[in-house]
Design an enzyme around this catalytic site. Structure first.
Site, PDB file in Angstrom:
ATOM      1  N   HIS A 141      11.174  -3.397   0.129  1.00 31.23           N
ATOM      2  CA  HIS A 141       9.763  -3.664  -0.180  1.00 31.23           C
ATOM      3  C   HIS A 141       9.212  -2.791  -1.313  1.00 31.23           C
ATOM      4  O   HIS A 141       8.404  -3.253  -2.097  1.00 31.23           O
ATOM      5  CB  HIS A 141       8.880  -3.576   1.074  1.00 31.23           C
ATOM      6  CG  HIS A 141       8.498  -2.202   1.489  1.00 31.23           C
ATOM      7  ND1 HIS A 141       9.384  -1.337   2.109  1.00 31.23           N
ATOM      8  CD2 HIS A 141       7.327  -1.510   1.364  1.00 31.23           C
ATOM      9  CE1 HIS A 141       8.753  -0.196   2.353  1.00 31.23           C
ATOM     10  NE2 HIS A 141       7.524  -0.270   1.908  1.00 31.23           N
ATOM     11  N   ASP A 142       9.654  -1.540  -1.383  1.00 27.95           N
ATOM     12  CA  ASP A 142       9.120  -0.637  -2.421  1.00 27.95           C
ATOM     13  C   ASP A 142      10.117  -0.394  -3.555  1.00 27.95           C
ATOM     14  O   ASP A 142       9.979   0.590  -4.283  1.00 27.95           O
ATOM     15  CB  ASP A 142       8.720   0.705  -1.787  1.00 27.95           C
ATOM     16  CG  ASP A 142       7.317   0.696  -1.200  1.00 27.95           C
ATOM     17  OD1 ASP A 142       6.509  -0.184  -1.590  1.00 27.95           O
ATOM     18  OD2 ASP A 142       7.030   1.574  -0.363  1.00 27.95           O
ATOM     19  N   LYS A 188       9.130   0.793  -6.957  1.00 28.06           N
ATOM     20  CA  LYS A 188       8.781   2.187  -7.238  1.00 28.06           C
ATOM     21  C   LYS A 188       9.851   2.888  -8.051  1.00 28.06           C
ATOM     22  O   LYS A 188       9.603   3.946  -8.627  1.00 28.06           O
ATOM     23  CB  LYS A 188       8.519   2.946  -5.925  1.00 28.06           C
ATOM     24  CG  LYS A 188       7.216   2.558  -5.277  1.00 28.06           C
ATOM     25  CD  LYS A 188       6.895   3.460  -4.092  1.00 28.06           C
ATOM     26  CE  LYS A 188       5.584   3.046  -3.449  1.00 28.06           C
ATOM     27  NZ  LYS A 188       5.364   3.767  -2.179  1.00 28.06           N
ATOM     28  N   HIS A 222       3.866  -1.608  -8.372  1.00 26.31           N
ATOM     29  CA  HIS A 222       5.219  -1.657  -7.800  1.00 26.31           C
ATOM     30  C   HIS A 222       5.578  -2.970  -7.082  1.00 26.31           C
ATOM     31  O   HIS A 222       6.733  -3.388  -7.145  1.00 26.31           O
ATOM     32  CB  HIS A 222       5.518  -0.421  -6.926  1.00 26.31           C
ATOM     33  CG  HIS A 222       4.875  -0.438  -5.581  1.00 26.31           C
ATOM     34  ND1 HIS A 222       3.612   0.044  -5.341  1.00 26.31           N
ATOM     35  CD2 HIS A 222       5.315  -0.907  -4.385  1.00 26.31           C
ATOM     36  CE1 HIS A 222       3.311  -0.112  -4.073  1.00 26.31           C
ATOM     37  NE2 HIS A 222       4.327  -0.684  -3.460  1.00 26.31           N
ATOM     38  N   HIS A 241       3.327  -7.179   0.222  1.00 28.17           N
ATOM     39  CA  HIS A 241       3.149  -6.272   1.366  1.00 28.17           C
ATOM     40  C   HIS A 241       1.876  -5.433   1.293  1.00 28.17           C
ATOM     41  O   HIS A 241       1.546  -4.741   2.248  1.00 28.17           O
ATOM     42  CB  HIS A 241       4.386  -5.392   1.585  1.00 28.17           C
ATOM     43  CG  HIS A 241       4.667  -4.400   0.502  1.00 28.17           C
ATOM     44  ND1 HIS A 241       5.372  -4.714  -0.639  1.00 28.17           N
ATOM     45  CD2 HIS A 241       4.339  -3.099   0.380  1.00 28.17           C
ATOM     46  CE1 HIS A 241       5.463  -3.643  -1.413  1.00 28.17           C
ATOM     47  NE2 HIS A 241       4.843  -2.647  -0.815  1.00 28.17           N
ATOM     48  N   HIS A 242       1.153  -5.480   0.168  1.00 26.88           N
ATOM     49  CA  HIS A 242      -0.139  -4.776   0.103  1.00 26.88           C
ATOM     50  C   HIS A 242      -1.329  -5.742   0.087  1.00 26.88           C
ATOM     51  O   HIS A 242      -2.435  -5.360  -0.292  1.00 26.88           O
ATOM     52  CB  HIS A 242      -0.199  -3.862  -1.127  1.00 26.88           C
ATOM     53  CG  HIS A 242       0.682  -2.646  -1.004  1.00 26.88           C
ATOM     54  ND1 HIS A 242       0.390  -1.589  -0.178  1.00 26.88           N
ATOM     55  CD2 HIS A 242       1.868  -2.344  -1.589  1.00 26.88           C
ATOM     56  CE1 HIS A 242       1.351  -0.680  -0.268  1.00 26.88           C
ATOM     57  NE2 HIS A 242       2.264  -1.110  -1.116  1.00 26.88           N
ATOM     58  N   ASP A 250       4.421  -1.102   7.314  1.00 26.32           N
ATOM     59  CA  ASP A 250       4.350  -0.223   6.141  1.00 26.32           C
ATOM     60  C   ASP A 250       3.224   0.806   6.292  1.00 26.32           C
ATOM     61  O   ASP A 250       3.424   2.005   6.056  1.00 26.32           O
ATOM     62  CB  ASP A 250       4.114  -1.102   4.896  1.00 26.32           C
ATOM     63  CG  ASP A 250       4.091  -0.315   3.598  1.00 26.32           C
ATOM     64  OD1 ASP A 250       4.835   0.682   3.479  1.00 26.32           O
ATOM     65  OD2 ASP A 250       3.340  -0.700   2.686  1.00 26.32           O
TER      66      ASP A 250
END
Ligand SMILES: [Fe+2]
Ligand SMILES: [Fe+2]
Length: 210
Positions: free
Chosen positions: A81-82, A85, A110, A135-136, A164
């Protein structure tokens, strides 16, 4: 995977799959608490975070009875998911204080970067791409990058977002200590309108009991 991306190499999806299956096995056999203890031994922030989110998401999916294919998809989405980054400067990623608005703006790129990195991989499922990119997002439209609203946010993404946020709260950060699980859960409870209430309720057994 992070160092591969930083070095400009391709992401190997089977690495993510293999890592995720190990996490699913560990949680199915030993439960989430043992996994959380294992993960806390790692100190590199983003690596620890991804392992933690995956463990929490898999525990959550098992708790609400997801079919095994969906557990696996959610787990892989959480592992990756990240990944975006990896293209955020380390000065921002490892900053010992809270980010200023300009840094925050860069950090918020990201999910789109992650989606870009993954979208051309053969056989990657749309659910995984959706999870990485969204996801955000929040149900009330206040999230990023696409400002999606509830009907556009899938169940997989809803579970991933809750996992998360919870994982981030129970991690220690240079500017604040780890939060007890009880307090982290009450913060999720306070995010009514942004997170699905029935899912947050179901998450109680993962957050406080598992
Ligand atoms: Fe993220
Ligand atoms: Fe995250």
């Amino acid at each position: 995977m992070f160092s591969a991306v930083r070095a400009g190499k391709q992401i190997n999806l089977s690495d993510a799959e293999r890592a995720t299956l190990q996490i699913i096995n560990s949680i199915s056999e030993k439960g989430l608490a043992a996994w959380l203890d294992d993960v806390r031994r790692y100190h590199e922030g983003t690596f620890q975070h991804c392992l933690l989110v995956t463990g929490v998401a898999v525990g959550f999916a098992l708790e609400i009875g997801f079919a095994s294919l969906d557990v696996k998809r959610l787990g892989i989405a959480a592992t990756l998911h990240d990944i975006g980054k990896a293209h955020i400067p380390l000065l921002i990623l490892d900053k010992p204080d809270r980010l200023d608005p300009d840094e925050e703006e860069i950090m918020r790129r990201h999910p789109v970067i992650g989606h870009e990195l993954l979208k051309d991989i053969a056989d990657i499922s749309p659910e995984i791409l959706d999870g990485v990119r969204h996801h955000h997002e929040f149900l009330d439209g206040s999230g990023y990058p696409d400002g999606l609203k509830a009907p556009q946010i899938s169940d997989l993404v809803r579970l991933l977002t809750i996992s998360d946020i919870f994982a981030a709260l129970i991690e220690s950060r240079p500017y604040r200590p780890a939060m007890p699980r009880q307090r982290a859960y009450s913060i999720l409870r306070g995010m009514d309108g942004k997170l699905e209430r029935s899912l947050v309720k179901a998450f109680r057994n993962v957050a406080l009991v598992a």
